[in-house]
Design a protein around this motif. Sequence first.
Motif, PDB file in Angstrom:
ATOM      1  N   ASN A  80       0.894  -1.059  -0.199  1.00  0.00           N
ATOM      2  CA  ASN A  80       0.724  -0.019   0.588  1.00  0.00           C
ATOM      3  C   ASN A  80       0.856   1.270   0.231  1.00  0.00           C
ATOM      4  N   TYR A  81      -0.007   2.516  -0.585  1.00  0.00           N
ATOM      5  CA  TYR A  81       0.832   3.165  -0.379  1.00  0.00           C
ATOM      6  C   TYR A  81       0.593   4.693   1.090  1.00  0.00           C
ATOM      7  N   TYR A  82       1.677   5.184   1.485  1.00  0.00           N
ATOM      8  CA  TYR A  82       1.346   5.980   2.698  1.00  0.00           C
ATOM      9  C   TYR A  82       1.951   7.264   1.953  1.00  0.00           C
ATOM     10  N   GLY A  83       1.615   8.391   2.693  1.00  0.00           N
ATOM     11  CA  GLY A  83       1.992   9.307   2.142  1.00  0.00           C
ATOM     12  C   GLY A  83       1.273  10.717   2.913  1.00  0.00           C
ATOM     13  N   THR A  84       2.366  11.991   2.865  1.00  0.00           N
ATOM     14  CA  THR A  84       2.307  13.076   3.702  1.00  0.00           C
ATOM     15  C   THR A  84       1.488  14.659   3.131  1.00  0.00           C
ATOM     16  N   PRO A  85       0.580  14.789   3.341  1.00  0.00           N
ATOM     17  CA  PRO A  85       0.004  16.165   1.890  1.00  0.00           C
ATOM     18  C   PRO A  85       0.706  17.208   2.680  1.00  0.00           C
ATOM     19  N   LYS A  86       1.761  18.622   1.833  1.00  0.00           N
ATOM     20  CA  LYS A  86       2.535  19.175   1.790  1.00  0.00           C
ATOM     21  C   LYS A  86       1.726  20.484   2.264  1.00  0.00           C
ATOM     22  N   LYS A  87       0.735  20.566   2.098  1.00  0.00           N
ATOM     23  CA  LYS A  87      -0.168  21.723   2.774  1.00  0.00           C
ATOM     24  C   LYS A  87      -0.421  22.291   4.460  1.00  0.00           C
ATOM     25  N   PHE A  88      -1.121  21.029   4.653  1.00  0.00           N
ATOM     26  CA  PHE A  88      -1.356  21.407   5.953  1.00  0.00           C
ATOM     27  C   PHE A  88       0.125  21.305   6.944  1.00  0.00           C
ATOM     28  N   VAL A  89       1.229  20.849   6.441  1.00  0.00           N
ATOM     29  CA  VAL A  89       2.218  20.864   8.091  1.00  0.00           C
ATOM     30  C   VAL A  89       2.800  22.370   7.269  1.00  0.00           C
ATOM     31  N   VAL A  90       2.906  22.849   6.597  1.00  0.00           N
ATOM     32  CA  VAL A  90       3.588  24.721   5.915  1.00  0.00           C
ATOM     33  C   VAL A  90       2.858  24.897   7.105  1.00  0.00           C
ATOM     34  N   GLU A  91       1.272  24.656   6.898  1.00  0.00           N
ATOM     35  CA  GLU A  91       0.786  25.741   7.176  1.00  0.00           C
ATOM     36  C   GLU A  91       0.665  25.750   8.928  1.00  0.00           C
ATOM     37  N   HIS A  92       0.803  24.861   9.945  1.00  0.00           N
ATOM     38  CA  HIS A  92       0.925  24.582  10.813  1.00  0.00           C
ATOM     39  C   HIS A  92       2.542  25.014  11.910  1.00  0.00           C
ATOM     40  N   LEU A  93       3.253  24.698  10.860  1.00  0.00           N
ATOM     41  CA  LEU A  93       4.921  24.922  11.214  1.00  0.00           C
ATOM     42  C   LEU A  93       4.788  26.696  11.178  1.00  0.00           C
ATOM     43  N   ASN A  94       4.238  27.708  10.337  1.00  0.00           N
ATOM     44  CA  ASN A  94       4.416  28.684  10.644  1.00  0.00           C
ATOM     45  C   ASN A  94       3.813  29.549  11.059  1.00  0.00           C
ATOM     46  N   LYS A  95       2.699  28.766  12.178  1.00  0.00           N
ATOM     47  CA  LYS A  95       2.072  28.934  13.134  1.00  0.00           C
ATOM     48  C   LYS A  95       2.326  28.679  14.107  1.00  0.00           C
ATOM     49  N   GLY A  96       3.842  27.856  14.616  1.00  0.00           N
ATOM     50  CA  GLY A  96       4.558  27.732  15.475  1.00  0.00           C
ATOM     51  C   GLY A  96       3.674  26.791  16.459  1.00  0.00           C
ATOM     52  N   ILE A  97       3.148  25.404  15.576  1.00  0.00           N
ATOM     53  CA  ILE A  97       3.173  24.699  16.301  1.00  0.00           C
ATOM     54  C   ILE A  97       3.960  23.448  16.005  1.00  0.00           C
ATOM     55  N   HIS A  98       4.102  21.938  16.836  1.00  0.00           N
ATOM     56  CA  HIS A  98       4.356  21.181  15.726  1.00  0.00           C
ATOM     57  C   HIS A  98       4.773  20.475  15.047  1.00  0.00           C
ATOM     58  N   VAL A  99       4.570  20.400  14.043  1.00  0.00           N
ATOM     59  CA  VAL A  99       3.373  19.682  13.354  1.00  0.00           C
ATOM     60  C   VAL A  99       4.481  18.092  13.287  1.00  0.00           C
ATOM     61  N   ILE A 100       3.892  16.626  14.103  1.00  0.00           N
ATOM     62  CA  ILE A 100       4.009  15.585  13.703  1.00  0.00           C
ATOM     63  C   ILE A 100       4.061  14.113  12.904  1.00  0.00           C
ATOM     64  N   LEU A 101       4.522  13.994  12.241  1.00  0.00           N
ATOM     65  CA  LEU A 101       4.496  12.983  10.928  1.00  0.00           C
ATOM     66  C   LEU A 101       5.160  11.381  12.145  1.00  0.00           C
ATOM     67  N   GLU A 102       4.337  10.891  11.543  1.00  0.00           N
ATOM     68  CA  GLU A 102       4.494   9.255  11.886  1.00  0.00           C
ATOM     69  C   GLU A 102       4.174   8.666  11.383  1.00  0.00           C
ATOM     70  N   ILE A 103       5.344   8.014  10.271  1.00  0.00           N
ATOM     71  CA  ILE A 103       5.805   7.987   9.343  1.00  0.00           C
ATOM     72  C   ILE A 103       6.518   6.469   9.381  1.00  0.00           C
ATOM     73  N   GLU A 104       7.069   5.850   7.919  1.00  0.00           N
ATOM     74  CA  GLU A 104       7.869   4.374   8.344  1.00  0.00           C
ATOM     75  C   GLU A 104       8.905   5.439   7.213  1.00  0.00           C
ATOM     76  N   MET A 105       9.619   4.214   8.094  1.00  0.00           N
ATOM     77  CA  MET A 105      11.292   4.697   7.514  1.00  0.00           C
ATOM     78  C   MET A 105      11.499   5.456   6.160  1.00  0.00           C
ATOM     79  N   GLN A 106      11.276   4.834   5.223  1.00  0.00           N
ATOM     80  CA  GLN A 106      11.493   5.242   3.901  1.00  0.00           C
ATOM     81  C   GLN A 106      10.855   6.548   3.688  1.00  0.00           C
ATOM     82  N   GLY A 107       9.574   7.323   4.321  1.00  0.00           N
ATOM     83  CA  GLY A 107       9.355   8.067   4.015  1.00  0.00           C
ATOM     84  C   GLY A 107      10.272   9.833   4.781  1.00  0.00           C
ATOM     85  N   ALA A 108      10.779   9.153   6.861  1.00  0.00           N
ATOM     86  CA  ALA A 108      11.173   9.949   7.615  1.00  0.00           C
ATOM     87  C   ALA A 108      12.622  10.129   6.596  1.00  0.00           C
TER      88      ALA A 108
END
Length: 211
Positions: A80-108
Amino acid sequence: MKKQGILTVISGFSGAGKGTVVRRLMEKYPEDYCLSVSATTRAPRENEIPGVHYLYVTKEEFEQMIEEHQLLEYAQYVDNYYGTPKKFVVEHLNKGIHVILEIEMQGALKIKKRYPEALLIFLTPPDAKTLEERLRNRGTEDEATIVKRLKRAGEEAVYMNDYDYIVLNEEGRIDECVDQLHRIICDQQYRVENSSEFIQGMADGLKVFIS
């Protein structure tokens, strides 16, 4: 000036308890963190909620997201495919919120290559026996899938050295695990905020004494 959030990748073997630890982290420190919900082509498990646990999409929809560069990273795991949508991450980091990505090693590792400032944390049980017990005790998969996940864990173990921190998730000590994660992430934010700007400011202030 608004503090920049820390992009934090939490990985671990299937059965390491990543989901439980991440949920507790956000319950305990709700104003500091948000979880980036991954897109996946796998079917939902019992009690999983679309949009909360994963964004469930078809293979065709996922491949369109790849073509349109909507993902920070993506990987294929157990067919199966797994992936991280970009827009959400960028918006929240810019607000000063730590964004957690719970992902597999390839993606990490793709995230770390693309964003060297990202913090990589590997969550693991204390030993292989405990990992096998957790996979069997959760009762959501057949024997063939459990064996496949254990084989994959053996292959993944060599990549643990690529992570910035290894954190143990021991039975009955989840709050200790969560607090350790919180300290690591906060320390990283302090280092990031007080490195280049501070150094440049100090150097500029001392120029008057150089002659």
